[in-house]
Motif scaffolding. Structure first.
Motif: not given
Length: 208
Positions: A182-195
């Protein structure tokens, strides 16, 4: 003069054997205090004693010590688990629709924020229905959090699903996997939205 010299030596000998309690206690405290696993140069926060799954003693801002307005460690863990679960679903959904796995007639694209507003413009009814469903779930969740914190019978984020047909050791293992993913997914979701917003390039394209 000779008597004064003898008296000085006598007092010096006595002083040399006197215990220096303050200095020793400080040294003893600093040596015996447990260090944070994630930040070894800091002491472990008092409330992060390893009982929570995924507890690595990471709390440089001291958030675990907050006790005001109902925001305590129980509430913070509940919020972390909730956002972790949403982020894991969001990452799967973002990658899936980018690969074309969508309901017929629904929008798709690289920029997830644009896709969100396209869905809202074309499906305002289902959007608000989903918003009402989420609000109802949040109401039930809020009641469970409040009662669980009062009684102490409910662990943060526990809705009774993880323990079905599992041993205590299996439940503990699943809890650790859930919070780490879940912690990894929060970083991944933020990265997907930003990029997606900055480059209009999706997560899948950036992998290859």
């Amino acid at each position: 003069m000779f008597r004064l010299l003898i008296a000085s030596l006598f007092l010096s000998a006595i002083y040399g054997f006197m215990p220096v309690t303050k200095t020793n206690s400080r040294v003893s405290t600093s040596l015996s205090a447990e260090r944070s696993k994630s930040l070894p140069f800091l002491l472990r926060p008092a409330k992060l004693d390893g009982t929570l799954a995924g507890d690595e003693g990471f709390d440089p801002l001291g958030l675990s010590n907050i006790e005001e307005l109902g925001i305590d460690l129980y509430w913070l863990r509940e919020a972390e688990l909730k956002h972790s679960r949403i982020a894991m679903l969001a990452v799967v959904g973002a990658v899936g629709q980018e690969l074309g796995i969508i309901f017929p007639g629904q929008p798709t694209g690289k920029n997830q924020i644009d896709v969100f507003w396209q869905f809202y413009d074309s499906n305002p009814g289902p959007f608000f229905a989903g918003l009402l469903a989420v609000s109802f779930f949040e109401l039930i969740s809020g009641l469970a959090i409040t009662e669980g914190r009062k009684s102490g019978d409910r662990a943060p984020g526990d809705f009774g699903f993880k323990s079905w047909g599992k041993t205590p050791s299996e439940v503990k293992s699943y809890e650790l996997k859930e919070i780490r993913n879940g912690r990894l997914a929060m970083w991944a979701a933020a990265g997907i939205l930003l990029q997606g917003s900055v480059t209009d390039t999706g997560a899948v394209d950036n992998l290859f």
